[in-house]
Design an enzyme around this catalytic site. Structure first.
Site, PDB file in Angstrom:
ATOM      1  N   HIS A 202      69.717 -13.203  54.732  1.00  0.00           N
ATOM      2  CA  HIS A 202      68.367 -13.040  54.170  1.00  0.00           C
ATOM      3  C   HIS A 202      68.252 -13.399  52.694  1.00  0.00           C
ATOM      4  O   HIS A 202      67.161 -13.429  52.143  1.00  0.00           O
ATOM      5  CB  HIS A 202      67.903 -11.591  54.350  1.00  0.00           C
ATOM      6  CG  HIS A 202      68.655 -10.611  53.498  1.00  0.00           C
ATOM      7  ND1 HIS A 202      68.260 -10.294  52.223  1.00  0.00           N
ATOM      8  CD2 HIS A 202      69.787  -9.913  53.719  1.00  0.00           C
ATOM      9  CE1 HIS A 202      69.114  -9.429  51.710  1.00  0.00           C
ATOM     10  NE2 HIS A 202      70.061  -9.189  52.595  1.00  0.00           N
TER      11      HIS A 202
HETATM   12  N1  UDP Z   1      70.120  -3.407  58.695  1.00  0.00           N
HETATM   13  C1  UDP Z   1      69.274  -2.917  59.674  1.00  0.00           C
HETATM   14  N2  UDP Z   1      68.723  -3.784  60.560  1.00  0.00           N
HETATM   15  C2  UDP Z   1      68.954  -5.131  60.526  1.00  0.00           C
HETATM   16  C3  UDP Z   1      69.821  -5.625  59.526  1.00  0.00           C
HETATM   17  C4  UDP Z   1      70.387  -4.740  58.613  1.00  0.00           C
HETATM   18  O1  UDP Z   1      69.053  -1.720  59.736  1.00  0.00           O
HETATM   19  O2  UDP Z   1      68.398  -5.872  61.359  1.00  0.00           O
HETATM   20  C5  UDP Z   1      70.686  -2.451  57.711  1.00  0.00           C
HETATM   21  C6  UDP Z   1      72.171  -2.499  57.551  1.00  0.00           C
HETATM   22  O3  UDP Z   1      72.808  -1.624  58.453  1.00  0.00           O
HETATM   23  C7  UDP Z   1      72.357  -2.040  56.110  1.00  0.00           C
HETATM   24  C8  UDP Z   1      71.112  -2.511  55.426  1.00  0.00           C
HETATM   25  O4  UDP Z   1      70.164  -2.795  56.449  1.00  0.00           O
HETATM   26  O5  UDP Z   1      72.424  -0.623  56.018  1.00  0.00           O
HETATM   27  C9  UDP Z   1      71.392  -3.742  54.614  1.00  0.00           C
HETATM   28  O6  UDP Z   1      70.216  -4.245  54.134  1.00  0.00           O
HETATM   29  P1  UDP Z   1      70.026  -5.753  53.671  1.00  0.00           P
HETATM   30  O7  UDP Z   1      71.030  -6.617  54.320  1.00  0.00           O
HETATM   31  O8  UDP Z   1      68.583  -6.058  53.878  1.00  0.00           O
HETATM   32  O9  UDP Z   1      70.227  -5.672  52.098  1.00  0.00           O
HETATM   33  P2  UDP Z   1      71.503  -5.803  51.142  1.00  0.00           P
HETATM   34  O10 UDP Z   1      72.520  -4.792  51.576  1.00  0.00           O
HETATM   35  O11 UDP Z   1      71.980  -7.202  51.223  1.00  0.00           O
HETATM   36  O12 UDP Z   1      70.965  -5.485  49.783  1.00  0.00           O
END
Ligand code: UDP
Length: 357
Positions: A202
């Site tokens: 993403h």
């Molecule tokens: N996550 C979720 N559903 C999805 C993809 C990710 O619940 O379809 C959760 C994942 O388990 C984690 C969090 O979202 O706890 C991560 O968020 P994201 O990847 O959007 O952000 P980042 O961690 O890169 O800041």
């Protein structure tokens, strides 16, 4: 003690779940939802599943460039801070919401505490890196998840009120693992436990240019076994705008589905053969559940997972992903306890209670 927490997107809801519980034991919390993530499957679902209290203030900022969103959030936060007069403002991670909360607190003289402080990718072109660096330098209390994060802060001269507390996402993983394990997980997508790849992508670097989107499509086509990709709305919109959605959906083994809630995602992750991701949180969660991780970035903030052999950095490169999928062995023996013991939230609440209680 009166804490104001500002959250606004998916990973922040996950981080807020253990902290809201821990804070409720030592003081009161005013929860502000910036509205950075407004799709129900990225926001409302998380409040319900994770038992986070309903926000006291919803800023409803919604769509806009990061700067427009920052400006709208700061403007909306100022009168709320003036009315609520919290003892401390708590911000999480590295998003636009984090930066806006930090700026609003600093400019109104409210003490600022940063959860997940000290992470660095050393890539200043990443919006997240800009947000982290500014937030850390504005913060009065810095809560680091790892020793690497503490060392990063020290290199920038930040050594004062720094606390290595462990990782609140590990708290959340332990808190919800049992209930997640009762979800259908792979069965809901006709996948066999232990034999499929879970994909999440993403970030701006993978979605903001046509070249990156084409590389992402190539990565999806290079996955040589059954897989599922719960597509973030931002990624879906960018693929559609570029006219690449159909090519992405034509990947021979990977099904594109809508984003799933935390519990369903955790259920999918726990039983995956491997994860292909650019998410910060998912890299750690793969380690928590001992699932091999392939990170389609050139850098990571969670360097210990790479040096420790649990995570491979491939860039957004189809051949490198295919090579990594061919060798998914993890180190043997007990996994290191880089992320604490599952009570990071309790430690954060204790430090705040001692200071402001
Ligand atoms: N996550 C979720 N559903 C999805 C993809 C990710 O619940 O379809 C959760 C994942 O388990 C984690 C969090 O979202 O706890 C991560 O968020 P994201 O990847 O959007 O952000 P980042 O961690 O890169 O800041």
């Amino acid at each position: 003690m009166h804490v104001m927490s500002v959250v606004g997107n998916r990973p922040q809801f996950v981080k807020a779940a253990p902290l809201s519980r821990a804070l409720a034991r030592v003081g009161s919390e005013t929860l502000v939802h910036s509205g950075q993530h407004y799709d129900p499957e990225l926001a409302d679902l998380f409040f319900d599943e994770l038992g986070i209290p309903q926000p006291d203030h919803a800023l409803g900022v919604g769509k806009g460039t990061p700067l427009e969103q920052t400006a709208a959030m700061v403007t909306a936060l100022e009168p709320i801070l003036a009315r609520s007069r919290p003892d401390v403002m708590l911000v999480y991670g590295d998003t636009t919401t984090t930066l806006a909360g930090a700026l609003a607190a600093a400019k109104t003289g409210v003490p600022l505490a940063h959860v997940e402080s000290g992470l660095r990718s050393f890539d200043k072109s990443m919006p997240e890196e800009q947000n982290r660096v500014v937030t850390d330098h504005l913060s009065d209390i810095l809560f680091c998840p790892t020793d690497v994060a503490v060392a990063n802060l020290a290199r920038e001269g930040l050594t004062g009120d720094v606390h290595q507390v462990g990782d609140v996402m590990f708290d959340a993983a332990l808190m919800f693992a049992e209930v997640a394990a009762r979800r259908p997980g792979p069965a809901a997508f006709d996948l066999t436990p232990g034999e499929y790849v879970l994909v999440t992508v993403h970030r701006a670097a993978a979605t903001d240019t046509r070249a990156a989107l084409e590389a992402l499509v190539a990565v999806l086509h290079a996955i040589d076994r059954p897989g599922v990709f719960p597509v973030h709305p931002r990624t879906a919109a960018k693929l559609r705008e570029a006219g690449l959605w159909d090519r992405a959906a034509a990947a021979p083994h990977v099904a594109l589905v809508g984003p799933v809630g935390y519990l369903d995602f955790t259920a999918l992750l726990m039983q995956a053969a491997a994860v292909v991701t650019d998410s910060g949180g998912v890299q750690k969660e793969a380690f928590f559940h001992r699932v091999p991780c392939i990170t389609v970035r050139d850098t990571t903030e969670w360097t210990e997972t790479v040096t420790g052999g649990y995570n491979r950095l491939t860039g957004l490169d189809a051949d490198a992903v295919a090579r990594a999928l061919a060798d998914l062995t993890l180190p043997g023996g007990d996994a290191p306890s880089w992320y604490g013991d599952g009570d990071a939230a309790g430690r954060i609440a204790a430090v705040l209670a001692e200071r402001f209680g």
